[in-house]
Design a protein around this motif. Sequence first.
Motif, mmCIF file in Angstrom:
data_model
loop_
_atom_site.group_PDB
_atom_site.id
_atom_site.type_symbol
_atom_site.label_atom_id
_atom_site.label_comp_id
_atom_site.label_asym_id
_atom_site.label_seq_id
_atom_site.Cartn_x
_atom_site.Cartn_y
_atom_site.Cartn_z
ATOM 1 N N ILE A 288 96.501 39.039 0.531
ATOM 2 C CA ILE A 288 96.556 39.356 1.956
ATOM 3 C C ILE A 288 95.160 39.777 2.435
ATOM 4 N N ASP A 289 94.784 39.304 3.621
ATOM 5 C CA ASP A 289 93.467 39.608 4.179
ATOM 6 C C ASP A 289 93.501 40.740 5.204
ATOM 7 N N VAL A 290 94.485 40.712 6.116
ATOM 8 C CA VAL A 290 94.560 41.696 7.191
ATOM 9 C C VAL A 290 95.974 42.280 7.223
ATOM 10 N N PHE A 291 96.055 43.605 7.406
ATOM 11 C CA PHE A 291 97.333 44.306 7.385
ATOM 12 C C PHE A 291 97.635 44.929 8.745
ATOM 13 N N THR A 292 98.916 45.040 9.053
ATOM 14 C CA THR A 292 99.399 45.904 10.123
ATOM 15 C C THR A 292 100.116 47.071 9.459
ATOM 16 N N LEU A 293 99.766 48.308 9.850
ATOM 17 C CA LEU A 293 100.251 49.496 9.139
ATOM 18 C C LEU A 293 100.906 50.476 10.110
ATOM 19 N N PRO A 294 102.161 50.243 10.490
ATOM 20 C CA PRO A 294 102.843 51.183 11.382
ATOM 21 C C PRO A 294 102.995 52.579 10.797
ATOM 22 N N PHE A 295 102.900 52.721 9.468
ATOM 23 C CA PHE A 295 103.114 54.039 8.882
ATOM 24 C C PHE A 295 102.054 55.039 9.319
ATOM 25 N N ILE A 296 100.884 54.578 9.766
ATOM 26 C CA ILE A 296 99.860 55.521 10.215
ATOM 27 C C ILE A 296 100.365 56.314 11.416
ATOM 28 N N ASN A 297 100.960 55.625 12.392
ATOM 29 C CA ASN A 297 101.507 56.308 13.564
ATOM 30 C C ASN A 297 102.643 57.246 13.177
ATOM 31 N N THR A 298 103.487 56.806 12.248
ATOM 32 C CA THR A 298 104.609 57.636 11.808
ATOM 33 C C THR A 298 104.127 58.890 11.094
ATOM 34 N N ILE A 299 103.116 58.738 10.257
ATOM 35 C CA ILE A 299 102.562 59.870 9.520
ATOM 36 C C ILE A 299 101.959 60.893 10.482
ATOM 37 N N SER A 300 101.233 60.423 11.489
ATOM 38 C CA SER A 300 100.635 61.337 12.467
ATOM 39 C C SER A 300 101.716 62.086 13.237
ATOM 40 N N ASP A 301 102.775 61.386 13.647
ATOM 41 C CA ASP A 301 103.868 62.039 14.362
ATOM 42 C C ASP A 301 104.512 63.133 13.519
ATOM 43 N N ALA A 302 104.527 62.962 12.201
ATOM 44 C CA ALA A 302 105.173 63.925 11.306
ATOM 45 C C ALA A 302 104.292 65.124 10.993
ATOM 46 N N GLY A 303 103.079 65.179 11.554
ATOM 47 C CA GLY A 303 102.190 66.306 11.294
ATOM 48 C C GLY A 303 101.508 66.241 9.945
ATOM 49 N N LEU A 304 101.364 65.043 9.386
ATOM 50 C CA LEU A 304 100.745 64.864 8.074
ATOM 51 C C LEU A 304 99.323 64.344 8.219
ATOM 52 N N ALA A 305 98.432 64.866 7.410
ATOM 53 C CA ALA A 305 97.053 64.398 7.356
ATOM 54 C C ALA A 305 96.855 63.632 6.053
ATOM 55 N N LEU A 306 96.523 62.359 6.151
ATOM 56 C CA LEU A 306 96.332 61.537 4.955
ATOM 57 C C LEU A 306 95.197 62.101 4.106
ATOM 58 N N ASP A 307 95.368 62.013 2.778
ATOM 59 C CA ASP A 307 94.359 62.560 1.857
ATOM 60 C C ASP A 307 94.361 61.741 0.573
ATOM 61 N N PHE A 308 93.842 60.520 0.646
ATOM 62 C CA PHE A 308 93.691 59.687 -0.547
ATOM 63 C C PHE A 308 92.430 58.848 -0.382
ATOM 64 N N SER A 309 91.931 58.341 -1.479
ATOM 65 C CA SER A 309 90.697 57.555 -1.451
ATOM 66 C C SER A 309 90.782 56.461 -2.499
ATOM 67 N N PHE A 310 89.932 55.469 -2.329
ATOM 68 C CA PHE A 310 89.842 54.373 -3.293
ATOM 69 C C PHE A 310 88.363 54.038 -3.510
ATOM 70 N N PRO A 311 87.912 54.022 -4.765
ATOM 71 C CA PRO A 311 88.631 54.323 -6.002
ATOM 72 C C PRO A 311 89.115 55.772 -6.033
#
Length: 470
Positions: A288-311
């Motif tokens: 896959i080249d390009v993604f649509t990620l609705p979970f970002i909006n859902t996570i923000s609504d839930a009061g969650l701050a993403l905290d992961f990195s790659f690598p």
Amino acid sequence: MTVDGQDLESETMRFEILKTALKDGGGATARLGRLAFAGRLPIDTPNFIAVTSRGTLPHLTPDNVDKHLQVSGAYLALEDFIERPQAYSKRIPPIFETPTTLKHNTRLHSFTAMPSSVTTVLSARRLPAVPSPMGNTNVSISVFTSTGFQVLTTNEYLSAVQTLRPDIAIPPADLTHSAITPNSKRALRMAERTDEWVVEWFSKLPADSRISTFAPVLPISYSIQWEYVSRLAEDYLPSSQLSGLAIYDPDLLPDLAEHCASLLPLPRLALSHPPTPHHILRHIALGIDVFTLPFINTISDAGLALDFSFPPPPLTSRQLDGSGSSAPLLPLATDLSLPHNATSLAPLSPDCSCYACASHHRAYIHHLLSAREMLGWTLLQIHNHAVVSAFFAGVRATLARGPEAFEGAAAQFGRVYEPEFPEGTAQRPRARGYQYKSVGGGEGKRNKPAWGKLEAKDQDEERGTKEEGA
């Protein structure tokens, strides 16, 4: 404007595969690429595009999108801009009468005030789509407008696309938008209808149109839709009418690679909305080249701050704790509504340099969420999009180092981070009927009442006191 010597004003779309980084036995490949449109910022792939609601990124104004976000594309749905026609009124939706400006060179950009550097992707349904009680017909699909469900024919949708002029248009597909897997008879009808609609689409799309068509690939087995996919490869790819693929199930990519190799050079847009970064990594490995990620909006609504990195962080530094047992997995996000964040002066994520982390701390966001101030969700949206942008930048850098580096980092990511996001205990933003459509009976109210009857409250308190005494 040029990209690697390319004059973006001279071509509608250009996709270049820079490096194929990984191959498996099924022929699926993870790859580095660049997707460029005339007058837009290029999209380095793998990457993601923002998912909008009613033409805007939730909680963010267009100037904040331009200033604080690194997204270079946006997914929009036609059903967000149209209304169900009334017998007594033939009002034209305002978006179709919006004048274009030099700053916003299409009606779609002008009406939504989307920065002109952002690539626009237009589809008939929002993502994820609200299931329709009406269902599709042989000549139309059912869409959920702000005034209720209505039917939308291919002709009407194509006319809207030609008026709004998005950079990428996705033809209508016969989808159920349900978690239940369709039976073989229904799946065959899905393939046949979609085939007919796509044939009609290409027959009526002007030859000189600068709109790039990404044909849908249905979330059903390849054996059922092979005739439709073969038609894409044989009839529309040689004539350059087909610009890319909109894939609803990335697990079909190995079958496409095996049976329709001519489609492999096309860019692939995933509309599968993967629920976690673990799923994203697996889909990247599939190609896959390009993604649509609705979970970002859902996570923000839930009061969650993403905290992961790659690598991910080195596993050797946290393999064992003091007791000699395995260390717990790291959470993918932090719940800022929890009490211990009320006095924390730490940034939302220790390694993040976004505006929210550079200017504010956890205690402030905790206060905003407790007070249900809109700014809290605005800052979370800025931060969460920044984390995902950095995640994809790390993926591209790892892919550039070779297949072994990506495979190792992806495997380590699964050993370091939890498999799911925390649920989030914060109260969500005020829910509107349009955003949260009822899909069945027995659902509780999403908004808690601001007040209630004092008599009922006193009775509950008295009952609780008696139970404690007993």
